[in-house]
Write a protein that holds these residues in place. Structure first.
Motif, PDB file in Angstrom:
ATOM      1  N   LEU A   1      10.875  33.915  14.086  1.00 55.79           N
ATOM      2  CA  LEU A   1      11.037  32.476  14.202  1.00 55.79           C
ATOM      3  C   LEU A   1      11.424  32.210  15.651  1.00 55.79           C
ATOM      4  N   VAL A   2      10.629  31.429  16.343  1.00 53.49           N
ATOM      5  CA  VAL A   2      10.873  31.153  17.761  1.00 53.49           C
ATOM      6  C   VAL A   2      11.407  29.735  17.892  1.00 53.49           C
ATOM      7  N   TYR A   3      12.546  29.624  18.574  1.00 48.52           N
ATOM      8  CA  TYR A   3      13.190  28.330  18.823  1.00 48.52           C
ATOM      9  C   TYR A   3      12.913  27.932  20.259  1.00 48.52           C
ATOM     10  N   THR A   4      12.516  26.685  20.443  1.00 50.51           N
ATOM     11  CA  THR A   4      12.321  26.150  21.784  1.00 50.51           C
ATOM     12  C   THR A   4      12.628  24.655  21.761  1.00 50.51           C
ATOM     13  N   THR A   5      12.883  24.094  22.933  1.00 47.13           N
ATOM     14  CA  THR A   5      13.120  22.653  23.037  1.00 47.13           C
ATOM     15  C   THR A   5      12.117  22.061  24.021  1.00 47.13           C
ATOM     16  N   TRP A   6      11.839  20.790  23.819  1.00 46.11           N
ATOM     17  CA  TRP A   6      10.845  20.066  24.631  1.00 46.11           C
ATOM     18  C   TRP A   6      11.420  18.716  25.041  1.00 46.11           C
TER      19      TRP A   6
ATOM     20  N   THR B   1      23.537  19.447  26.055  1.00 45.35           N
ATOM     21  CA  THR B   1      24.449  19.427  27.190  1.00 45.35           C
ATOM     22  C   THR B   1      24.450  20.825  27.780  1.00 45.35           C
ATOM     23  N   TYR B   2      24.219  20.922  29.082  1.00 43.68           N
ATOM     24  CA  TYR B   2      24.096  22.222  29.744  1.00 43.68           C
ATOM     25  C   TYR B   2      24.322  22.052  31.240  1.00 43.68           C
ATOM     26  N   GLU B   3      24.570  23.152  31.923  1.00 42.11           N
ATOM     27  CA  GLU B   3      24.691  23.121  33.376  1.00 42.11           C
ATOM     28  C   GLU B   3      23.364  23.567  33.977  1.00 42.11           C
ATOM     29  N   TRP B   4      22.869  22.797  34.932  1.00 40.82           N
ATOM     30  CA  TRP B   4      21.627  23.133  35.618  1.00 40.82           C
ATOM     31  C   TRP B   4      21.797  22.816  37.101  1.00 40.82           C
ATOM     32  N   GLN B   5      21.616  23.820  37.920  1.00 40.37           N
ATOM     33  CA  GLN B   5      21.723  23.697  39.379  1.00 40.37           C
ATOM     34  C   GLN B   5      23.041  23.054  39.799  1.00 40.37           C
ATOM     35  N   GLY B   6      24.129  23.519  39.168  1.00 35.29           N
ATOM     36  CA  GLY B   6      25.467  23.081  39.537  1.00 35.29           C
ATOM     37  C   GLY B   6      25.903  21.752  38.965  1.00 35.29           C
ATOM     38  N   GLN B   7      25.072  21.121  38.159  1.00 35.06           N
ATOM     39  CA  GLN B   7      25.410  19.822  37.579  1.00 35.06           C
ATOM     40  C   GLN B   7      25.420  19.914  36.053  1.00 35.06           C
ATOM     41  N   ILE B   8      26.346  19.213  35.440  1.00 34.91           N
ATOM     42  CA  ILE B   8      26.354  19.113  33.982  1.00 34.91           C
ATOM     43  C   ILE B   8      25.329  18.058  33.590  1.00 34.91           C
ATOM     44  N   GLU B   9      24.376  18.469  32.793  1.00 31.60           N
ATOM     45  CA  GLU B   9      23.314  17.577  32.309  1.00 31.60           C
ATOM     46  C   GLU B   9      23.572  17.247  30.849  1.00 31.60           C
ATOM     47  N   HIS B  10      23.183  16.055  30.448  1.00 32.06           N
ATOM     48  CA  HIS B  10      23.355  15.582  29.080  1.00 32.06           C
ATOM     49  C   HIS B  10      22.150  14.700  28.784  1.00 32.06           C
ATOM     50  N   GLY B  11      21.322  15.105  27.829  1.00 32.21           N
ATOM     51  CA  GLY B  11      20.141  14.308  27.541  1.00 32.21           C
ATOM     52  C   GLY B  11      19.551  14.635  26.184  1.00 32.21           C
ATOM     53  N   THR B  12      18.469  13.937  25.863  1.00 38.66           N
ATOM     54  CA  THR B  12      17.816  14.154  24.579  1.00 38.66           C
ATOM     55  C   THR B  12      16.588  15.035  24.754  1.00 38.66           C
ATOM     56  N   GLU B  13      16.311  15.812  23.734  1.00 40.23           N
ATOM     57  CA  GLU B  13      15.137  16.668  23.662  1.00 40.23           C
ATOM     58  C   GLU B  13      14.710  16.698  22.203  1.00 40.23           C
ATOM     59  N   VAL B  14      13.606  17.373  21.935  1.00 39.13           N
ATOM     60  CA  VAL B  14      13.231  17.668  20.560  1.00 39.13           C
ATOM     61  C   VAL B  14      13.165  19.186  20.425  1.00 39.13           C
ATOM     62  N   ALA B  15      13.578  19.693  19.284  1.00 39.06           N
ATOM     63  CA  ALA B  15      13.554  21.125  19.028  1.00 39.06           C
ATOM     64  C   ALA B  15      12.292  21.474  18.250  1.00 39.06           C
ATOM     65  N   MET B  16      11.842  22.701  18.420  1.00 35.01           N
ATOM     66  CA  MET B  16      10.689  23.182  17.682  1.00 35.01           C
ATOM     67  C   MET B  16      10.987  24.582  17.151  1.00 35.01           C
ATOM     68  N   LEU B  17      10.590  24.821  15.909  1.00 34.32           N
ATOM     69  CA  LEU B  17      10.657  26.141  15.301  1.00 34.32           C
ATOM     70  C   LEU B  17       9.223  26.619  15.103  1.00 34.32           C
ATOM     71  N   ILE B  18       8.925  27.794  15.617  1.00 32.41           N
ATOM     72  CA  ILE B  18       7.569  28.325  15.585  1.00 32.41           C
ATOM     73  C   ILE B  18       7.561  29.603  14.761  1.00 32.41           C
ATOM     74  N   LYS B  19       6.645  29.685  13.809  1.00 31.90           N
ATOM     75  CA  LYS B  19       6.492  30.895  12.986  1.00 31.90           C
ATOM     76  C   LYS B  19       5.383  31.742  13.579  1.00 31.90           C
ATOM     77  N   SER B  20       5.727  32.970  13.948  1.00 31.13           N
ATOM     78  CA  SER B  20       4.767  33.889  14.548  1.00 31.13           C
ATOM     79  C   SER B  20       5.142  35.309  14.145  1.00 31.13           C
ATOM     80  N   THR B  21       4.643  36.285  14.888  1.00 30.91           N
ATOM     81  CA  THR B  21       4.995  37.685  14.640  1.00 30.91           C
ATOM     82  C   THR B  21       5.515  38.297  15.932  1.00 30.91           C
ATOM     83  N   GLY B  22       6.232  39.395  15.771  1.00 38.01           N
ATOM     84  CA  GLY B  22       6.751  40.088  16.943  1.00 38.01           C
ATOM     85  C   GLY B  22       5.647  40.561  17.875  1.00 38.01           C
ATOM     86  N   THR B  23       4.511  40.938  17.308  1.00 32.97           N
ATOM     87  CA  THR B  23       3.404  41.409  18.148  1.00 32.97           C
ATOM     88  C   THR B  23       2.805  40.298  18.992  1.00 32.97           C
ATOM     89  N   ARG B  24       2.976  39.060  18.581  1.00 27.50           N
ATOM     90  CA  ARG B  24       2.416  37.931  19.335  1.00 27.50           C
ATOM     91  C   ARG B  24       3.446  37.258  20.239  1.00 27.50           C
TER      92      ARG B  24
END
Length: 118
Positions: free
Chosen positions: A9-14, A45-68
């Protein structure tokens, strides 16, 4: 991660739903993902290039295999507008065997008949 045909299960944000949906279609079309679930808006909420960032994103869960995963990760990075996208493969401790077989079949490269063993 040792590549196996076992599901991952691969987690990513967009940055937004449209970008995530376009990427999901492309990942499934390339047979890198059996399915991609776009979740609702999240607050990050995260730190990026020395600044605290706070914003909206969408999350995605991807079903795949370890070989891919390696090819999937490269495709996400290619399609993603972020310099450093979140791409995390979460091991699956158990899966319903018919569903795991479907994931493997959906993510098998074109012309890879015989590689799926149910």
């Amino acid at each position: 991660m040792t590549p196996t045909a076992e599901p991952v299960l691969v987690y990513t944000t967009w940055p937004d739903a449209e970008t995530a949906d376009n990427a999901a279609r492309e990942l499934v079309n390339r047979r890198l993902a059996a399915c991609a679930n776009r979740l609702g808006e999240i607050t990050s909420t995260y730190e990026w290039q020395g600044q605290i960032e706070h914003g909206t994103e969408v999350a995605m869960l991807i079903k795949s295999t370890g070989t891919r995963f390696e090819a999937l990760s490269a495709a996400i990075a290619e399609l993603h507008p972020y310099d450093v996208p979140a791409i995390l493969a979460l091991p699956v401790s158990a899966a319903h065997p018919p569903f795991a077989a479907w994931i493997a079949a959906q993510t098998a490269p074109e012309g890879a008949e015989g590689e799926i063993h149910g």
